[in-house]
Design an enzyme around this catalytic site. Structure first.
Site, PDB file in Angstrom:
ATOM      1  N   CYS A 126      -8.088  -3.530  -4.674  1.00 58.28           N
ATOM      2  CA  CYS A 126      -8.620  -3.725  -3.325  1.00 58.28           C
ATOM      3  C   CYS A 126     -10.154  -3.628  -3.323  1.00 58.28           C
ATOM      4  O   CYS A 126     -10.814  -4.503  -3.863  1.00 58.28           O
ATOM      5  CB  CYS A 126      -7.966  -2.745  -2.352  1.00 58.28           C
ATOM      6  SG  CYS A 126      -8.087  -3.237  -0.612  1.00 58.28           S
ATOM      7  N   GLU A 147       0.784  -0.708  -6.286  1.00 61.84           N
ATOM      8  CA  GLU A 147       1.582   0.514  -6.167  1.00 61.84           C
ATOM      9  C   GLU A 147       2.496   0.466  -4.954  1.00 61.84           C
ATOM     10  O   GLU A 147       3.383   1.316  -4.794  1.00 61.84           O
ATOM     11  CB  GLU A 147       0.662   1.741  -6.084  1.00 61.84           C
ATOM     12  CG  GLU A 147       0.057   2.019  -4.728  1.00 61.84           C
ATOM     13  CD  GLU A 147      -1.016   1.030  -4.283  1.00 61.84           C
ATOM     14  OE1 GLU A 147      -1.394   1.049  -3.104  1.00 61.84           O
ATOM     15  OE2 GLU A 147      -1.489   0.241  -5.132  1.00 61.84           O
ATOM     16  N   HIS A 206      -2.113  -4.398  -3.293  1.00 64.53           N
ATOM     17  CA  HIS A 206      -1.781  -3.040  -3.745  1.00 64.53           C
ATOM     18  C   HIS A 206      -0.551  -3.073  -4.653  1.00 64.53           C
ATOM     19  O   HIS A 206       0.581  -3.164  -4.167  1.00 64.53           O
ATOM     20  CB  HIS A 206      -1.543  -2.116  -2.549  1.00 64.53           C
ATOM     21  CG  HIS A 206      -2.798  -1.694  -1.881  1.00 64.53           C
ATOM     22  ND1 HIS A 206      -3.520  -0.589  -2.276  1.00 64.53           N
ATOM     23  CD2 HIS A 206      -3.496  -2.253  -0.867  1.00 64.53           C
ATOM     24  CE1 HIS A 206      -4.595  -0.471  -1.521  1.00 64.53           C
ATOM     25  NE2 HIS A 206      -4.602  -1.474  -0.665  1.00 64.53           N
TER      26      HIS A 206
END
Length: 353
Positions: free
Chosen positions: A238, A324, A322
């Site tokens: 990001c 994750e 993202h």
């Protein structure tokens, strides 16, 4: 109580006031996911913003502390069409969570019309206030927010053969968890850590985290970050993706209303595989000014914006989304796996699939 959501373009919307009775001013943005409100509200990348949820009903499953991305609510205010106020099996309600932390919350708002205003005029300043209360003076949108969310000191977590440094611009807890689940030690560093102190940890690689605001607001640190990137295998997520791009000569620009949701399709430029991603960002790397040292790894299927990069000679990769927060839930695990392989292909890293 009744409340008013006032936009800086002159439009206003009314609704029921459910949170703490105090005004809030911030950049207004919208999130398109059907779930994930716990993570959104506590994500430091949303720091100081007023969040509008596009899905009609929020708060259905309450607040579970295991899902929080930081220790507190980061948004300045919350706007929804309807809030669930029934009984919960566990946890506390969204209304209780917001009230306890002093965050104003409005419901019964015509969020479709609010979002249409944002889509037409772009993100802008907004104020949540009690109905009939005069508006405060409009403040400029803050772009340098990282000091408000970074770690005050160095913290080390876990143990393992590999030692990864997480440069903290406002990292999500799930990024730390994703690294720890792969069997390594992680040291979290404030973004201002001196190079000599960073080097003293004998790190195997660096992860440049997500965070709020304009990446160019960190321009004075970029030469230092480039020095680190040239000496350590690096992964940018990001804001970290944008900073790595800037460090090697790319430029960034602000999108009219950003990408925020758990349903953004991205394509891997090497495999042509399309997968869904979770995103939260206002700024993107400009594809017109990409330096020859960087290649495009991912593109956004909807608008062709750059979603990931790799360095042609150095062990550096980035993602705008993202990894994750896999919506699937297994998409993009390869991002972390490729990062660990770039550190040392001979070192075996446990992957918690």
């Amino acid at each position: 109580m009744r409340g008013t959501l006032s936009l800086s373009n002159g439009k206003s919307f009314t609704g029921s006031w459910k949170g703490t009775p105090s005004d809030a001013q911030g950049e207004i943005v919208f999130y398109t996911g059907m779930t994930g409100y716990e993570e959104v509200l506590t994500d430091p990348s949303y720091h100081g913003q007023i969040i509008v949820f596009s899905y009609p009903l929020m708060g259905q499953y309450g607040i579970q502390t295991a899902h929080l991305e930081s220790a507190k609510i980061q948004v300045a205010g919350i706007v929804a069409t309807e809030l669930y106020e029934g009984e919960l099996e566990k946890g506390i309600s969204l209304i209780e969570f917001a009230t306890a932390q002093g965050v104003p919350l409005m419901t019964g708002v015509d969020t479709r019309s609010v979002i249409q205003e944002i889509r037409e005029d772009g993100t802008m300043q907004a104020v949540i206030s009690l109905e009939g209360k005069p508006l405060p003076p409009w403040e400029p949108i803050q772009t340098f927010l990282v000091p408000n969310v970074t770690s005050p000191s160095i913290q080390t977590y876990g143990s393992g053969e590999l030692h990864v440094g997480l440069i903290d611009f406002g990292y999500k807890k799930s990024i730390l968890t994703a690294l720890l689940n792969r069997g390594c030690m992680v040291s979290v560093f404030p973004y201002t850590v001196p190079t000599s102190e960073l080097d003293s940890f004998n790190l195997d690689g660096l992860v440049f985290s997500n965070g709020p605001g304009d990446p160019f607001s960190l321009k004075h640190y970029i030469p230092t970050y480039r020095d680190w990137m040239e000496r350590y295998p690096s992964l940018g997520i990001c804001l970290g993706h944008q900073l790595i791009a800037l460090a090697f000569g790319a430029s960034t620009t602000k999108l009219p209303f950003g990408h925020r949701g758990a349903n953004h399709p991205v394509m891997n430029s090497k495999t042509n595989k399309v997968s869904m991603s979770s995103q939260n960002h206002s700024y993107v790397v400009e594809k017109e000014n990409l330096p020859t040292s960087l290649g495009v790894l991912y593109r956004n299927v909807n608008d062709s914006s750059i979603e990931g990069l790799y360095h042609l000679k150095l062990p550096i990769m980035t993602v705008q989304f993202h990894p994750e927060a896999s919506p699937g839930p297994a998409e993009h695990h390869e991002v972390f796996e490729q990062f660990f392989l770039s550190i040392d292909p001979e070192k075996k890293v446990y992957v918690n699939a």
